[in-house]
Design a protein around this motif. Structure first.
Motif, short mmCIF file in Angstrom:
data_model
loop_
_atom_site.label_atom_id
_atom_site.label_comp_id
_atom_site.label_asym_id
_atom_site.label_seq_id
_atom_site.Cartn_x
_atom_site.Cartn_y
_atom_site.Cartn_z
N GLU A 101 12.70 6.33 -6.06
CA GLU A 101 11.90 7.49 -5.66
C GLU A 101 10.73 7.10 -4.76
O GLU A 101 9.87 7.94 -4.46
N LEU A 102 10.70 5.86 -4.34
CA LEU A 102 9.62 5.37 -3.50
C LEU A 102 10.22 4.93 -2.16
O LEU A 102 10.51 3.74 -1.95
N PRO A 103 10.42 5.86 -1.23
CA PRO A 103 11.11 5.56 0.04
C PRO A 103 10.20 4.82 1.04
O PRO A 103 9.73 5.39 2.03
N VAL A 104 9.96 3.56 0.77
CA VAL A 104 9.06 2.77 1.61
C VAL A 104 9.68 2.56 3.00
O VAL A 104 10.78 2.01 3.11
N PRO A 105 9.02 3.01 4.08
CA PRO A 105 9.59 2.82 5.42
C PRO A 105 9.70 1.34 5.78
O PRO A 105 8.89 0.51 5.34
N ILE A 106 10.69 1.02 6.58
CA ILE A 106 10.85 -0.34 7.11
C ILE A 106 10.14 -0.39 8.45
O ILE A 106 10.52 0.34 9.39
N ARG A 107 9.13 -1.27 8.57
CA ARG A 107 8.30 -1.24 9.77
C ARG A 107 8.22 -2.58 10.48
O ARG A 107 7.47 -2.73 11.43
N SER A 146 0.82 -1.21 0.00
CA SER A 146 0.00 0.00 0.00
C SER A 146 0.85 1.26 0.00
O SER A 146 0.50 2.27 -0.62
N MET A 147 1.98 1.21 0.69
CA MET A 147 2.85 2.39 0.74
C MET A 147 3.45 2.70 -0.63
O MET A 147 3.58 3.87 -1.02
N GLN A 148 3.80 1.67 -1.39
CA GLN A 148 4.29 1.92 -2.74
C GLN A 148 3.21 2.56 -3.60
O GLN A 148 3.48 3.47 -4.39
N ASP A 149 1.98 2.07 -3.46
CA ASP A 149 0.85 2.72 -4.14
C ASP A 149 0.73 4.18 -3.71
O ASP A 149 0.56 5.08 -4.54
N GLY A 150 0.78 4.39 -2.40
CA GLY A 150 0.60 5.73 -1.86
C GLY A 150 1.69 6.69 -2.28
O GLY A 150 1.42 7.85 -2.63
N LEU A 151 2.93 6.22 -2.27
CA LEU A 151 4.05 7.07 -2.65
C LEU A 151 3.98 7.44 -4.13
O LEU A 151 4.28 8.57 -4.52
N ALA A 152 3.58 6.47 -4.95
CA ALA A 152 3.44 6.75 -6.38
C ALA A 152 2.38 7.83 -6.60
O ALA A 152 2.59 8.80 -7.34
N ALA A 153 1.21 7.67 -5.96
CA ALA A 153 0.14 8.65 -6.11
C ALA A 153 0.56 10.01 -5.55
O ALA A 153 0.29 11.05 -6.15
#
Length: 389
Positions: free
Chosen positions: A380-386, A142-149
């Protein structure tokens, strides 16, 4: 010697059977996500066909795929994954269509100490709070989707319409954070959640319009939806009266076909068959067109991607020893229809590009739907590590 011969013959079938590599593919083949499951299975089998040159073996060992339908039900997903590990003795499992079912399956992988490759479920918790070391994900999250949008929302006001279950809530939370991570000045003015199988959006849309209509421009209503998409119904209520623009997330081709009247509308998507330019995608598109008279879709590409990860892992390790497989897969690079991906070592999320699209004004045929504005690289998609290792 004569007494040993029957024993040798008796053992021969067992030794031959032990050479087979077994993979379980679990998908929601019945229910609202059935189209996604069907595409995933088609892509998965086409991927293995391509990667094995049609032989369906890896390093001389026969490859067997066991397909199971979890009906997108968490209890069923847990049961089927345990069955795959315990009864079927699979080397690795892949699944599933629903984020809720996928999350329910994660502890089963840990219990049996066997790898589960998650495809196509996207909830961030899968490689976040609910993660364990046996989980790898080829699907975008979901974060990759969100970052792209978020990369397309630079300022103004944003509201969200999403489904009232794990996928929708996770996606909106990710979208909110993505705006912050990308430095967007856009302000979130409202979140609206509707039942997963909703058909009437009158009340939801009116609440969204009321929140957006006096907010700073540009005013964007982003629709995050799995299954039959409500964009046309929202558009029928004329959001443009309030200066509101609709921003759809990526969807499957049968849904995209219904958006032809929205020429010029922009959004972001995981995969569209005409965007990636590489040998694997060229074969995939041409072969899929030949067999099914239409191009491959988002979840077909996801299935192919999962097949590539499974094939690469089994080719490297021969299966069997889970710890060896984990060591090989952490940081592992593999080819996909979108180009090269790799599993991030920290949380086993596949890092991958996304695509900014515009709905075409001049469409040459029924599948000529989108034009590429820009490929958004994984960097360009800085997905956090959680997750917690």
């Amino acid at each position: 010697m004569r007494k040993l011969i029957p024993l040798v013959f008796a053992l021969a079938p067992m030794l031959a059977a032990a050479q087979d590599l077994k993979v379980a593919l679990i998908a929601g083949k019945t229910g609202i996500l059935e189209p996604y499951a069907r595409e995933t299975e088609t892509g998965f089998m086409m991927g293995l066909e391509y990667l094995t040159s049609g032989k369906m073996d890896i390093n001389g060992r026969k490859l067997k795929v066991i397909v199971k339908d979890d009906q997108s039900k968490p209890d069923q997903g847990r049961t089927l994954l345990a069955e795959a590990y315990d009864d079927d003795k699979v080397d690795i499992a892949v699944g599933t269509s629903s984020s809720g079912s996928a999350i329910a399956m994660l502890p089963i992988a840990a219990e049996y100490k066997k790898i589960l490759v998650v495809e196509p479920a996207v909830a961030d918790a899968i490689t976040g709070a609910k993660w364990n070391k046996y989980i790898f994900r080829t699907a975008r999250n979901s974060m990759q989707d969100g970052l792209a949008a978020a990369s397309t929302f630079k300022q103004g006001s944003v509201a969200f319409l999403a489904q009232d279950y794990a996928f929708g809530k996770d996606a909106v939370a990710a979208a909110r954070e993505a705006l912050r991570l990308t430095g967007s000045r856009a302000n979130v003015v409202h979140e609206e959640y509707a039942p997963q199988n909703a058909t009437d959006f009158t009340a939801s849309a009116q609440r969204l319009f009321d929140k957006l209509k006096d907010a700073p421009q540009p005013r964007v209503l982003q629709i995050i939806w799995a299954g039959p998409n409500p964009m046309n119904k929202i558009a029928d209520m004329k959001p443009e009266r309030y200066g509101i623009t609709l921003a759809p997330g990526g969807n499957i081709l049968p849904v995209l076909k219904t958006w032809k009247s929205f020429a010029g509308t922009e959004g972001t998507i995981y995969y569209y068959y005409g965007f990636p330019k590489n040998k694997m995608n060229d074969w995939f598109v041409a072969e899929h067109m030949k067999r099914y008279k239409k191009p491959p879709d988002m979840f077909t590409a996801g299935g192919f991607t999962a097949a590539s990860a499974v094939y690469t892992a089994l080719a490297k390790t021969g299966g069997g020893n889970t710890q060896n497989m984990i060591a090989a897969m952490e940081g592992m690079e593999f080819d996909t229809p979108k180009g090269k991906m790799h599993f991030r070592k920290e949380d086993h999320q596949a890092m991958q590009p996304m695509y900014h699209f515009r709905i075409k004004k001049d469409q040459k045929d029924e599948w000529d739907l989108l034009e590429l504005v820009r490929e958004i690289p994984a960097s360009e998609l800085p997905v956090p590590i959680r997750n917690k290792r």
